[in-house]
Design a protein around this motif. Sequence first.
Motif, PDB file in Angstrom:
ATOM      1  N   PHE A  77       0.820  -1.207   0.000  1.00 24.89           N
ATOM      2  CA  PHE A  77       0.000   0.000   0.000  1.00 24.89           C
ATOM      3  C   PHE A  77       0.858   1.261   0.000  1.00 24.89           C
ATOM      4  O   PHE A  77       0.411   2.321  -0.444  1.00 24.89           O
ATOM      5  CB  PHE A  77      -0.979  -0.004   1.178  1.00 24.89           C
ATOM      6  N   ALA A 135     -12.668  -3.926  -6.092  1.00 27.19           N
ATOM      7  CA  ALA A 135     -11.298  -3.611  -6.521  1.00 27.19           C
ATOM      8  C   ALA A 135     -10.920  -4.291  -7.820  1.00 27.19           C
ATOM      9  O   ALA A 135     -11.495  -5.300  -8.211  1.00 27.19           O
ATOM     10  CB  ALA A 135     -10.314  -4.020  -5.419  1.00 27.19           C
ATOM     11  N   ASP A 137      -7.386  -5.757  -9.802  1.00 25.51           N
ATOM     12  CA  ASP A 137      -5.976  -6.099  -9.652  1.00 25.51           C
ATOM     13  C   ASP A 137      -5.248  -5.736 -10.941  1.00 25.51           C
ATOM     14  O   ASP A 137      -5.354  -6.434 -11.950  1.00 25.51           O
ATOM     15  CB  ASP A 137      -5.831  -7.596  -9.368  1.00 25.51           C
ATOM     16  N   ASP A 168      -7.728   1.774  -6.502  1.00 23.39           N
ATOM     17  CA  ASP A 168      -6.951   1.536  -5.286  1.00 23.39           C
ATOM     18  C   ASP A 168      -7.201   2.625  -4.245  1.00 23.39           C
ATOM     19  O   ASP A 168      -7.283   2.342  -3.045  1.00 23.39           O
ATOM     20  CB  ASP A 168      -5.457   1.472  -5.619  1.00 23.39           C
ATOM     21  N   ALA A 171     -10.378   1.870  -2.627  1.00 20.77           N
ATOM     22  CA  ALA A 171     -10.237   0.740  -1.706  1.00 20.77           C
ATOM     23  C   ALA A 171      -9.614   1.181  -0.387  1.00 20.77           C
ATOM     24  O   ALA A 171     -10.037   0.738   0.695  1.00 20.77           O
ATOM     25  CB  ALA A 171      -9.393  -0.350  -2.356  1.00 20.77           C
ATOM     26  N   VAL A 172      -8.611   2.053  -0.460  1.00 19.92           N
ATOM     27  CA  VAL A 172      -7.970   2.561   0.760  1.00 19.92           C
ATOM     28  C   VAL A 172      -8.992   3.301   1.623  1.00 19.92           C
ATOM     29  O   VAL A 172      -9.046   3.119   2.848  1.00 19.92           O
ATOM     30  CB  VAL A 172      -6.790   3.484   0.400  1.00 19.92           C
ATOM     31  N   THR A 231      -2.084  -1.308   7.263  1.00 21.21           N
ATOM     32  CA  THR A 231      -1.672  -0.958   5.904  1.00 21.21           C
ATOM     33  C   THR A 231      -1.948   0.502   5.569  1.00 21.21           C
ATOM     34  O   THR A 231      -1.335   1.051   4.642  1.00 21.21           O
ATOM     35  CB  THR A 231      -2.394  -1.849   4.884  1.00 21.21           C
ATOM     36  N   THR A 369      -6.027  -9.438  -5.513  1.00 24.94           N
ATOM     37  CA  THR A 369      -5.217  -9.008  -4.370  1.00 24.94           C
ATOM     38  C   THR A 369      -6.011  -8.207  -3.349  1.00 24.94           C
ATOM     39  O   THR A 369      -6.141  -8.600  -2.188  1.00 24.94           O
ATOM     40  CB  THR A 369      -4.004  -8.178  -4.843  1.00 24.94           C
ATOM     41  N   VAL A 370      -6.563  -7.070  -3.748  1.00 30.49           N
ATOM     42  CA  VAL A 370      -7.279  -6.217  -2.794  1.00 30.49           C
ATOM     43  C   VAL A 370      -8.594  -6.870  -2.382  1.00 30.49           C
ATOM     44  O   VAL A 370      -9.034  -6.718  -1.236  1.00 30.49           O
ATOM     45  CB  VAL A 370      -7.498  -4.810  -3.383  1.00 30.49           C
ATOM     46  N   SER A 371      -9.243  -7.611  -3.287  1.00 32.04           N
ATOM     47  CA  SER A 371     -10.484  -8.301  -2.930  1.00 32.04           C
ATOM     48  C   SER A 371     -10.234  -9.333  -1.838  1.00 32.04           C
ATOM     49  O   SER A 371     -11.002  -9.437  -0.865  1.00 32.04           O
ATOM     50  CB  SER A 371     -11.083  -8.976  -4.164  1.00 32.04           C
ATOM     51  N   PHE A 373      -7.787  -9.198   0.230  1.00 33.70           N
ATOM     52  CA  PHE A 373      -7.393  -8.419   1.404  1.00 33.70           C
ATOM     53  C   PHE A 373      -8.632  -7.941   2.162  1.00 33.70           C
ATOM     54  O   PHE A 373      -8.716  -8.071   3.389  1.00 33.70           O
ATOM     55  CB  PHE A 373      -6.536  -7.232   0.960  1.00 33.70           C
TER      56      PHE A 373
END
Length: 420
Positions: A77, A135, A137, A168, A171-172, A231, A369-371, A373
Amino acid sequence: MSHVPTLSPFARFVKSQAFAGLLLFASALLAFALANSPWRASYEALQHAHLSVSLAGHTLDLTLAHWVNDFFMAVFFLLVGLEIKRELLMGELNNPRRAALAVAAAVGGMLVPAALYALLNRGGPGAGGWGIPMATDVAFALGVLALLGSRIPTGLKIFLTALAIVDDLGAVLVIALFYTSELNLGALGLAGVVWLLALGAARLGVRRLGIYGILGLFLWYFIWRSGLHATIAGVLLALAVPLRRVTPLTQQFRLQESDSELLDAALRDAEDVLELAQSPLHRLEYLLHPYVTYAVLPLFAFMNAGVALTGAGLGRVTLGVVAGLVLGKPLGVLGASWLAVRFGLAHLPEGVNWPLMSGVGLLTGIGFTVSLFVTNLAFADAALLSEAKLGVLAGTLVSAVLGFVWLLRARPPEAPLAQD
């Protein structure tokens, strides 16, 4: 002497991200195979093995899975935050007209999947997982585009990259606002002090990355203790790392900060002063990129993609995630893009038509990845966690195949015939 042409930063980025996609796929496949093999117990024991770190009388004891998800993903991140800052200040997202299409597409691609998931899981135990299918990737998606070679216009790759960066950022914000436990205000205050120190160092022109690294470790620790997900520290640190170039090369060519294209050309012809000429943000981004690509993300995939099919149900959570990724993402991306173009807020990239945009819309369903996470943040229940992970893996695979096949058959717009 023959001159060997160097790849542009964007070309290097696409190539490395494509390779990252292959590594992610191999790591996820290995984890999935182990979780459904006689070695499943050993795989799970590795996930839950403890590793302790002691410093000045303080001991931090976490499982390997938590070290990967909480600490190493903070490095991921951090890289995401650096890319967001660079794009906002001097990249594709710096020009409102160029950024409009990517921002509209990203917002649509976040809202529609979340709404579709929430509709399918309304009132159920999995209702809190609405953030999972939001999200994209970029490593996987660009990896699929790389397989299609030169038939894909550069403008489409740039659009997908910009969209994923806005994705992204969304998502953050979702993680920080909606997937946060109870706050420890004392630790949060200390994190604020450390962050202010980092911002102050940047303001004073400090360019040594080691200073920001030390402050980043303290920031991560206090954020971890505060109740926010650790993160978030990576993104906050990225916002503090300076982007401004102050070098002898800049003075020699008497370039302003707005002359970024000319400065970049000068840098390519002056390799001996490249390290000095780059901003701390650029240096840190280039430094982190191989570690994140070749270590952090594959390790994350290995630790999180091991879903045992035995006992894993295909319930509403799995359906919601698959529907959000496979249907919601392309509908949201295409719908919002069409509206932005229709009302004159944006225009399609050069060499791109709506069939190509449809293919990219399908590729945005590659969440991975983010999904995964967000899945770990959304669910503590093992059954729901397995359902959601199964949905992420299935939705990602279906989206990748559909996007690849669609783009394989799509044709770019024909160039206008030259007039005699």
